[in-house]
Design an enzyme around this catalytic site. Structure first.
Site, PDB file in Angstrom:
ATOM      1  N   LYS A 277       0.866  -1.183   0.000  1.00  0.00           N
ATOM      2  CA  LYS A 277       0.000   0.000   0.000  1.00  0.00           C
ATOM      3  C   LYS A 277       0.902   1.231   0.000  1.00  0.00           C
ATOM      4  O   LYS A 277       1.496   1.598   1.012  1.00  0.00           O
ATOM      5  CB  LYS A 277      -0.898   0.055   1.251  1.00  0.00           C
ATOM      6  CG  LYS A 277      -1.940   1.173   1.094  1.00  0.00           C
ATOM      7  CD  LYS A 277      -2.364   1.822   2.381  1.00  0.00           C
ATOM      8  CE  LYS A 277      -1.590   3.002   2.802  1.00  0.00           C
ATOM      9  NZ  LYS A 277      -1.626   4.202   1.959  1.00  0.00           N
TER      10      LYS A 277
ATOM     11  N   GLU B 144      10.141   1.881  10.369  1.00  0.00           N
ATOM     12  CA  GLU B 144      11.105   2.953  10.069  1.00  0.00           C
ATOM     13  C   GLU B 144      10.358   4.264  10.260  1.00  0.00           C
ATOM     14  O   GLU B 144       9.476   4.593   9.459  1.00  0.00           O
ATOM     15  CB  GLU B 144      11.598   2.839   8.616  1.00  0.00           C
ATOM     16  CG  GLU B 144      12.336   1.552   8.294  1.00  0.00           C
ATOM     17  CD  GLU B 144      13.696   1.468   8.972  1.00  0.00           C
ATOM     18  OE1 GLU B 144      14.214   2.497   9.427  1.00  0.00           O
ATOM     19  OE2 GLU B 144      14.227   0.351   9.055  1.00  0.00           O
TER      20      GLU B 144
ATOM     21  N   CYS C 135      13.638  11.604   6.421  1.00  0.00           N
ATOM     22  CA  CYS C 135      13.588  11.176   7.828  1.00  0.00           C
ATOM     23  C   CYS C 135      14.935  11.301   8.504  1.00  0.00           C
ATOM     24  O   CYS C 135      15.013  11.567   9.698  1.00  0.00           O
ATOM     25  CB  CYS C 135      13.080   9.743   7.905  1.00  0.00           C
ATOM     26  SG  CYS C 135      14.002   8.641   6.825  1.00  0.00           S
TER      27      CYS C 135
ATOM     28  N   GLU D 162       9.747  16.636  15.177  1.00  0.00           N
ATOM     29  CA  GLU D 162      10.105  16.504  13.768  1.00  0.00           C
ATOM     30  C   GLU D 162       9.258  17.476  12.950  1.00  0.00           C
ATOM     31  O   GLU D 162       8.033  17.455  13.026  1.00  0.00           O
ATOM     32  CB  GLU D 162       9.837  15.069  13.304  1.00  0.00           C
ATOM     33  CG  GLU D 162      10.282  14.841  11.891  1.00  0.00           C
ATOM     34  CD  GLU D 162       9.991  13.426  11.411  1.00  0.00           C
ATOM     35  OE1 GLU D 162       8.843  12.976  11.557  1.00  0.00           O
ATOM     36  OE2 GLU D 162      10.915  12.783  10.883  1.00  0.00           O
TER      37      GLU D 162
HETATM   38  P1  NAD Z   1       2.300   8.624   7.726  1.00  0.00           P
HETATM   39  O1  NAD Z   1       2.589   7.831   8.951  1.00  0.00           O
HETATM   40  O2  NAD Z   1       1.209   9.613   7.768  1.00  0.00           O
HETATM   41  O3  NAD Z   1       1.938   7.665   6.506  1.00  0.00           O
HETATM   42  C1  NAD Z   1       2.795   6.627   6.085  1.00  0.00           C
HETATM   43  C2  NAD Z   1       1.964   5.539   5.441  1.00  0.00           C
HETATM   44  O4  NAD Z   1       1.101   4.986   6.440  1.00  0.00           O
HETATM   45  C3  NAD Z   1       1.054   6.028   4.321  1.00  0.00           C
HETATM   46  O5  NAD Z   1       0.976   5.037   3.320  1.00  0.00           O
HETATM   47  C4  NAD Z   1      -0.294   6.170   5.019  1.00  0.00           C
HETATM   48  O6  NAD Z   1      -1.392   6.031   4.158  1.00  0.00           O
HETATM   49  C5  NAD Z   1      -0.232   5.019   5.994  1.00  0.00           C
HETATM   50  N1  NAD Z   1      -1.112   5.178   7.163  1.00  0.00           N
HETATM   51  C6  NAD Z   1      -1.556   6.331   7.723  1.00  0.00           C
HETATM   52  N2  NAD Z   1      -2.368   6.050   8.773  1.00  0.00           N
HETATM   53  C7  NAD Z   1      -2.404   4.700   8.883  1.00  0.00           C
HETATM   54  C8  NAD Z   1      -3.060   3.810   9.768  1.00  0.00           C
HETATM   55  N3  NAD Z   1      -3.843   4.246  10.754  1.00  0.00           N
HETATM   56  N4  NAD Z   1      -2.877   2.477   9.608  1.00  0.00           N
HETATM   57  C9  NAD Z   1      -2.072   2.005   8.624  1.00  0.00           C
HETATM   58  N5  NAD Z   1      -1.445   2.814   7.737  1.00  0.00           N
HETATM   59  C10 NAD Z   1      -1.604   4.143   7.865  1.00  0.00           C
HETATM   60  O7  NAD Z   1       3.685   9.290   7.307  1.00  0.00           O
HETATM   61  P2  NAD Z   1       3.943  10.225   6.045  1.00  0.00           P
HETATM   62  O8  NAD Z   1       3.383  11.563   6.342  1.00  0.00           O
HETATM   63  O9  NAD Z   1       3.534   9.532   4.804  1.00  0.00           O
HETATM   64  O10 NAD Z   1       5.542  10.285   6.051  1.00  0.00           O
HETATM   65  C11 NAD Z   1       6.246  11.159   6.860  1.00  0.00           C
HETATM   66  C12 NAD Z   1       6.791  10.452   8.077  1.00  0.00           C
HETATM   67  O11 NAD Z   1       7.514   9.288   7.677  1.00  0.00           O
HETATM   68  C13 NAD Z   1       7.798  11.283   8.833  1.00  0.00           C
HETATM   69  O12 NAD Z   1       7.552  11.166  10.212  1.00  0.00           O
HETATM   70  C14 NAD Z   1       9.134  10.650   8.489  1.00  0.00           C
HETATM   71  O13 NAD Z   1      10.142  10.838   9.424  1.00  0.00           O
HETATM   72  C15 NAD Z   1       8.773   9.238   8.344  1.00  0.00           C
HETATM   73  N6  NAD Z   1       9.748   8.536   7.509  1.00  0.00           N
HETATM   74  C16 NAD Z   1      10.617   7.655   8.090  1.00  0.00           C
HETATM   75  C17 NAD Z   1      11.559   7.018   7.323  1.00  0.00           C
HETATM   76  C18 NAD Z   1      12.536   6.041   7.906  1.00  0.00           C
HETATM   77  O14 NAD Z   1      13.097   5.259   7.149  1.00  0.00           O
HETATM   78  N7  NAD Z   1      12.760   6.026   9.199  1.00  0.00           N
HETATM   79  C19 NAD Z   1      11.624   7.258   5.966  1.00  0.00           C
HETATM   80  C20 NAD Z   1      10.731   8.173   5.402  1.00  0.00           C
HETATM   81  C21 NAD Z   1       9.781   8.792   6.194  1.00  0.00           C
END
Ligand code: NAD
Length: 484
Positions: free
Chosen positions: A183, A258, A292, A391
């Site tokens: 997804k 992650e 990130c 963040e």
């Molecule tokens: P997010 O958590 O909002 O979404 C990430 C994914 O999770 C999306 O596909 C979203 O649709 C899904 N999602 C959202 N709510 C969910 C739920 N309740 N159940 C299951 N899936 C759900 O994050 P984002 O805004 O897409 O990305 C930004 C964040 O990601 C930042 O905090 C960043 O630091 C982190 N990030 C971490 C890494 C790493 O490798 N550590 C890499 C990139 C981004």
């Protein structure tokens, strides 16, 4: 529907995708709901994809389960050959992928080409080699310890590196012998469609890789909570990671997480300051700060502090915001209006908390269309303040002074996160000693390059588990002890 992107910006068949990819076929979703995809540089609608449902997830997980016995029994050489074909099919689409990421994320085309597409192609090529090796087996006393693929993987990914975050999961999962339901982020799903065009061309066995687009609360939750998913591999925010753990907990399913970061860049007094600042600012602003691992806290020794602030302001002035397709652009927009609004909120809070504005800020000029935020730097940021702790995920750098190494280490470790970091010093042994004291999953000394074979992941609330290389592959395996 009026799709505004000029046809030249996106590969033509991409803008209207109405199918899921399940069991090796493009197949209609159970429901007719759609998700709009926007160009964040202009705010215009550029595409639509299905809003998947739990019924779609059920179907995709069943297809992955059906494919698992065959794929897990394939030889390492067979799996490697499949990955090699996928690499060729993706490489043939490299330009389309870069343009798509430039349009749906807003990443400048050069960054999209070199990093957003170049890095995942490298990761996939590495996994062609990793998959070819027989799984590591070891003898411990009278036990033969073997590794076996964990089963069906639910992969949930964010928008900030729409191909790389997916590849860091798909490549090791497939190399290990797992099958996958993906997804992707609802903000950047078009990149995933191009990836599945390549999957189709590479003729991977049906059901080995499946795609269900949709929102987090609907498709993400259905996948994370699905009784037949053995491992949920998630990249995204810490809050969502916690939710995923709770959904997986009832059935004791594994999770690999992650998550977020607030990484420290420690510049010791004997460092090559000009290089440390130039690279440090570049790292903090990479991908408009939507990275990130970004070093968003720059820690500078008191003796070099004023000099550093001067160099920082000079460096930031060189970052031009604009159209990702303009070769002079170094920073694109943020991914969405909501993300830009969140970042502006962090800037307003930092001002209210008394941080000193050194560059950018709410009054700095930005392009009138699109979700742009000017690169912004605050000095004299208190290590406990919101800006030093939260963040931001935007182009905002916090500069913090320190008096000695112990204080620098204490400030760096004063975070609920622990994803990345950096140390700069003319004395590499001294830098290494500081690197060892940082409670974080990765540290770069004097701007050393990213290594896509090294384990990637976080301490503390930055996550659980590691991606990439042999350590990333291990996340997709179970261990079995056979006594003889
Ligand atoms: P997010 O958590 O909002 O979404 C990430 C994914 O999770 C999306 O596909 C979203 O649709 C899904 N999602 C959202 N709510 C969910 C739920 N309740 N159940 C299951 N899936 C759900 O994050 P984002 O805004 O897409 O990305 C930004 C964040 O990601 C930042 O905090 C960043 O630091 C982190 N990030 C971490 C890494 C790493 O490798 N550590 C890499 C990139 C981004």
């Amino acid at each position: 529907m009026d799709l505004a992107a000029p046809p030249s910006l996106l590969p033509d068949p991409l803008r209207l995708r109405r199918h899921l990819h399940v069991g090796g076929e493009w197949t209609p979703p159970a429901d007719t709901g759609l998700i709009d995809v926007e160009n964040p540089s202009t705010g215009e609608l550029i595409g639509q994809v299905p809003a998947g449902t739990p019924a779609d997830v059920d179907r995709a997980v069943a297809a992955a389960r059906t494919a698992f016995p065959g794929w897990s029994a394939a030889t390492p050489a067979e799996r490697s050959a499949h990955l090699d074909r996928l690499h060729a099919a993706l490489t043939a689409r490299a330009d389309d992928l870069a343009r798509t990421i430039a349009v749906e994320l807003g990443a400048p085309l050069k960054l999209a080409t070199r990093v957003q597409v170049g890095l995942p192609l490298t990761v996939l090529r590495d996994h062609v080699a990793l998959a070819a090796r027989a799984p590591v087996e070891e003898s411990i006393g009278n036990s033969l310890v073997v590794r076996e693929p964990i089963g069906v993987v639910g992969a949930i990914t964010p928008w900030n590196y729409p191909l790389h975050q997916v590849m860091a999961k798909l490549a090791p999962a497939l190399a290990a012998g797992c099958t996958v339901v993906l997804k992707p982020s609802e903000l950047t799903p078009l990149t995933a469609y191009l990836l599945f065009d390549a999957v189709t061309e590479a003729a991977l066995p049906p059901g080995v890789l499946n795609l269900v687009p949709g929102t987090g609360p609907v498709v993400g939750e259905a996948l994370a909570g699905h009784p037949d998913v053995d491992l949920v591999s998630f990249t995204g925010s810490t809050a969502t990671g916690a939710r995923i753990m709770r959904l997986a907990a009832d059935r004791i399913a594994r999770v690999a997480l992650e998550l977020g970061g607030k990484s420290a860049n420690v510049i010791l007094p004997d460092a090559d300051l000009a290089t440390a600042v130039k690279v440090g600012v570049g790292n903090a602003l990479l991908n408009s700060g939507q990275t990130c691992t970004a070093w968003t806290r720059m820690l500078v020794h008191n003796d070099r502090y004023d000099e550093a602030l001067h160099l920082i302001a000079e460096a930031v002035a060189g970052y031009r915001l604009g159209d990702p397709f303009d070769s002079g652009t170094r920073l694109g927009p943020l991914v969405s209006a909501a993300q830009a609004e969140r970042v502006r909120g962090h800037i307003a809070r930092a001002l209210a908390d008394g941080a000193r504005l050194v560059a950018g800020g709410p009054e700095a000029p930005v392009p009138t269309r699109g979700h742009f935020v000017a690169p912004t730097v605050f000095a004299d940021v208190h290590p406990d303040s919101a800006l030093a702790q939260q963040e931001v995920f935007g182009p905002v750098l916090a500069v913090i002074p320190f008096a000695d190494t112990d204080e620098a280490v204490a400030i760096a470790n004063n975070s609920k996160y622990g994803l990345a970091g950096a140390v700069w010093s003319a004395d590499t042994d001294a830098a290494l000693a500081v690197a060892r004291r940082l409670r974080t999953g990765a540290v770069d000394i004097n701007g050393a390059p990213f290594n896509p074979l090294a384990p990637f992941g976080g301490y503390k609330q930055s996550g659980l588990g590691r991606e990439l290389g042999v350590h990333g592959l291990a996340e997709f395996c179970e261990l079995k002890a056979i006594q003889r």
